[in-house]
Design an enzyme around this catalytic site. Structure first.
Site, PDB file in Angstrom:
ATOM      1  N   ASP A 160      48.883 -67.057 -14.610  1.00 35.76           N
ATOM      2  CA  ASP A 160      48.060 -68.140 -15.135  1.00 35.76           C
ATOM      3  C   ASP A 160      47.158 -68.651 -13.996  1.00 35.76           C
ATOM      4  OD1 ASP A 160      46.877 -69.963 -16.787  1.00 35.76           O
ATOM      5  OD2 ASP A 160      48.737 -70.748 -17.613  1.00 35.76           O
TER       6      ASP A 160
HETATM    7  C1  BGC Z   1      45.976 -72.084 -19.126  1.00 33.50           C
HETATM    8  C2  BGC Z   1      45.978 -70.765 -19.860  1.00 33.50           C
HETATM    9  C3  BGC Z   1      44.589 -70.226 -19.970  1.00 33.50           C
HETATM   10  C4  BGC Z   1      43.987 -70.103 -18.598  1.00 33.50           C
HETATM   11  C5  BGC Z   1      42.597 -69.524 -18.585  1.00 33.50           C
HETATM   12  C6  BGC Z   1      45.187 -72.012 -17.832  1.00 33.50           C
HETATM   13  O1  BGC Z   1      45.026 -73.256 -17.261  1.00 33.50           O
HETATM   14  O2  BGC Z   1      47.305 -72.480 -18.872  1.00 33.50           O
HETATM   15  O3  BGC Z   1      46.560 -70.916 -21.118  1.00 33.50           O
HETATM   16  O4  BGC Z   1      44.613 -68.998 -20.627  1.00 33.50           O
HETATM   17  O5  BGC Z   1      43.948 -71.398 -18.014  1.00 33.50           O
HETATM   18  O6  BGC Z   1      41.682 -70.377 -19.132  1.00 33.50           O
END
Ligand code: BGC
Length: 718
Positions: free
Chosen positions: A261
């Site tokens: 993530d």
């Molecule tokens: C979130 C994810 C997301 C990623 C990309 C993160 O902060 O937890 O769910 O896919 O950002 O945008």
């Protein structure tokens, strides 16, 4: 494409760049030709940026093509970039948030919606979506509740698979995009419902309740998986070798791309797990994470790890190969633009067909919670007052990608289109902020309006920014301003119905008795208002059933129907006055509205379940039948739900678990047989032996239209 040959000619630096993902903006060197801003802060060099493997966060086909062109010009090996984006509940045409989609109890509809989203996204240049989010969630305080399909593992698994099928198709269709299931694992179990917080749980509970929905996506052929931000039992998921290598890779056989993530590698330092970026890179690569999102631990440290013999080149090659394989599978070496097309963006975005599907999804996701008889409204009237902070906006929920509020139909617009614009008047009455106090002047304005109206539609709830990532709430009630507004308006005109906009279950016990009728439409999306109008005026019937329990008070959280039994349960669930029982002094244990609950404009009767036998041997099955009848005067649907309880087991089983359901549409007076088949498989769980098995003994069974209802019958597995 000969991927082995390609890999063979890549330098280590180029391989590590494939294993990194940055914001698309980085590739433009921000505005000019210089490396500035966040890219500079990461100390990325020209070469590292030129060889980057994938990007996230960009808008539209034109931009995508520019970025890809620029990249292909600079990339030493001419390996196309992979473009990823969070397409969660629509790209430009927005359908209800996943929690609302959970309320449809129609995985097939979810699949259709994801297919539509994939089409709009693909033509905008998106090749991978960071969805489905399948984190099981039991705590309404958590902001990301809206991204999940609720509290039930069985239902979540069906929706998990449906989303994968919808986005990916068979991965050969022009508009198929790759799905990335997230957030592995148990991100939804954050302590206290506070986002990013610790998860500490038994392996039994993890395997039994939390892992199945990720596994369902893997079994359905999902192309990618994202690890979560949280610790699980002391180890962050990004560097959790047991989770990624042992469970995902070895047990489940997932040999595709795993991505972290956002900046989660470096967060392992803040967790107190790694001392520096070098250790972060080591932990993550050892665990088996292939792509690092928005940080540079691999790029800057893997060479040293290899030189010191801690990581092998084979490990790096394995990760790069998975990434190249995905690019190859998507046909990017032949066509780096994928389906990106400015013409098709114009053609598909918000086209009538997509708007119609988005509306259908709202109609099926809305849940009627209460109706004293004011609904359905008659359209043979002179004036409707639409009051409240969501009267003329607030349809588009969090995580809505290219969705725009100004392209959505508000409640006032929807009612206006149905009964005539001139019959509809709007007063907001308050702003809808969390701690807002009542404004006497605004309320007086609303009261004046409703006194002069036939009906009042009160649009209440929580703003979109009150749920979603990082947006947990310790208080999930309506603000004082909204409650006072509602009470004043209803007193002035009791022909009132509340339409709730909410990204999570709300605690409504202090207002519910004051409202003659209440429905939730979650965060409904582009066609929110048009669907709400049809439901209010009885042009359509309610079909939604809650995918998550609504608490009475926030202090009950986590609250979920499939909980364990205690040694001192209340003798009467509607009485909390007795001491030495598992109770709250100031609140019943039960939810205000249980899982599976929802009203309709008609009524249904479900007969007690009949079993074809009450004992079965292993390998045999039991047939459960009920008759369901529409006992009201309009056509409608209900969800017939079958719950089981394993009465005594080597490890205690929940008081109830959903094991089957069928949505049935019936004309007035019509009756239908519904059957469920119970096999040994239905009865399996992770037993004290650590095995997934069914234990002999007695089971209780209910068939009902919500959890916490119905008479049980008993059968036995020999
Ligand atoms: C979130 C994810 C997301 C990623 C990309 C993160 O902060 O937890 O769910 O896919 O950002 O945008």
């Amino acid at each position: 494409m000969d991927l082995q040959a390609l890999l063979g000619k890549m330098t280590l630096e180029q391989k590590l760049a494939q294993m990194s993902q940055f914001n698309a903006v980085f590739l433009f060197r921000d505005a000019g030709g210089e490396i500035t801003g966040p890219a500079k802060a990461l100390a990325l060099t020209e070469d590292e940026l030129n060889a980057t493997g994938s990007v996230l966060n960009f808008i539209g086909a034109k931009r995508m093509k520019e970025i890809q062109d620029r990249h292909m010009q600079d990339d030493p090996n001419k390996i196309p970039l992979l473009f990823m984006q969070d397409v969660i509940h629509g790209y430009r045409t927005i359908y209800p948030v996943p929690l609302g989609m959970g309320a449809t109890w129609e995985p097939a509809l979810m699949e259709e919606c994801c297919k539509m989203a994939a089409k709009e996204a693909a033509v905008a240049g998106v090749q991978v979506t960071f969805a489905p989010m399948v984190d099981l969630v039991r705590d309404c305080r958590w902001g990301r509740v809206m991204e999940s399909t609720g509290e039930d593992p069985y239902l979540n698994c069906l929706f998990s698979k449906a989303q994968v099928r919808g986005f990916q198709g068979d991965m050969t269709g022009k508009y198929d995009i790759a799905a990335c299931v997230k957030h592995f694992a148990a991100y939804g179990a954050a302590e206290g419902g506070r986002d990013y917080n610790t998860v500490d749980m038994s392996e039994r509970s993890l395997r039994q309740d939390y892992l199945p929905a990720y596994k369902a996506a893997v079994d359905e052929g999902v192309e990618m998986l994202m690890t979560s931000f949280n610790l699980i039992n002391g180890v962050p998921s990004s560097g959790n070798k047991w989770l990624v290598d042992t469970v995902l890779r070895k047990e489940w056989g997932f040999d595709k791309v795993v991505i972290s993530d956002y900046d989660a590698f470096r967060e392992m330092k803040k967790h107190g797990y790694c001392e520096n970026d070098y250790e972060c890179a080591y932990a993550a690569l050892e665990a088996g994470t292939d792509i690092e999102m928005m940080s540079n631990c691999y790029v800057k440290n893997v060479k040293q790890l290899i030189d010191e013999g801690k990581i092998s080149m084979a490990q790096v090659d394995k990760a790069v190969m998975r990434i190249l394989e995905l690019k190859d599978k998507m046909g990017l070496f032949e066509n780096p633009y994928g389906a990106a097309s400015e013409e098709e963006e114009i053609k598909f975005n918000l086209c009538p067909e997509h708007r119609a599907l988005a509306k259908k999804a709202v109609l099926k996701s809305a849940v009627l919670l209460k109706n004293d008889g004011v609904l359905p409204l008659s359209d043979n009237i002179a004036k409707v007052a639409v009051v409240g902070p969501f009267a003329d906006k607030g349809m588009i929920g969090a995580w809505s990608c290219g969705g725009k509020e100004e392209e959505a139909v508000s409640v006032a617009d929807g009612i206006g289109a149905l009964i005539g614009k001139t019959k509809v008047k709007v007063v907001l009455g308050c702003e809808g902020t969390a701690k807002e106090k009542p404004d006497a002047k605004e309320i007086a304005k609303a009261v004046r309006l409703v006194k002069n109206s036939d009906y009042v539609v009160l649009c209440l709830g929580e703003k979109r920014e009150y749920s979603g990532e990082g947006n947990s709430r310790a208080d999930v009630t309506l603000s004082e301003a909204q409650k006072t507004l509602a009470r004043s308006v209803v007193e002035a005109n009791p022909n009132a119905v509340a339409v709730l906009f909410n990204g999570r279950p709300l605690a409504l016990s202090d207002i519910i008795d004051d409202l003659p009728a209440v429905m939730t439409v979650w965060q409904p999306g582009t066609e929110g208002g048009s669907a709400v109008a049809d439901l209010l005026f009885g042009k359509e019937n309610f079909e939604g059933r809650l995918p998550m329990s609504f608490p009475r008070e926030v202090g009950q959280a986590p609250l979920y129907y499939n909980r364990m039994r205690t040694g001192r349960p209340p003798r009467d669930p509607n009485d909390n006055s007795r001491g030495y029982e598992s109770r709250y002094l100031d609140c019943l244990n039960t939810p205000l509205f249980p899982f599976g609950y929802g009203l309709s404009y008609t009524t249904f009767e479900i007969t007690p379940p009949m079993l074809d036998k009450t004992e079965m041997n292993r390998g045999e099955e039991i047939k459960v039948s009920v008759k369901v009848k529409n006992t009201g005067s309009v056509a409608g649907s209900t969800v017939v739900q079958m719950y089981l309880c394993d009465r005594f087991a080597s490890l205690v089983r929940p008081m109830q678990e959903l094991k089957g359901f069928e949505k049935v549409w019936l004309l007035p007076g019509e009756e239908k047989d519904v059957t469920f088949i119970i096999t040994e498989e239905t009865l399996k769980f992770y037993s004290a032996n650590g095995k997934f098995e069914a234990e002999s003994g007695e089971f209780n069974l209910w068939v009902s239209d919500s959890a916490e209802k119905g008479e049980s019958v008993t059968f036995k597995l020999n």
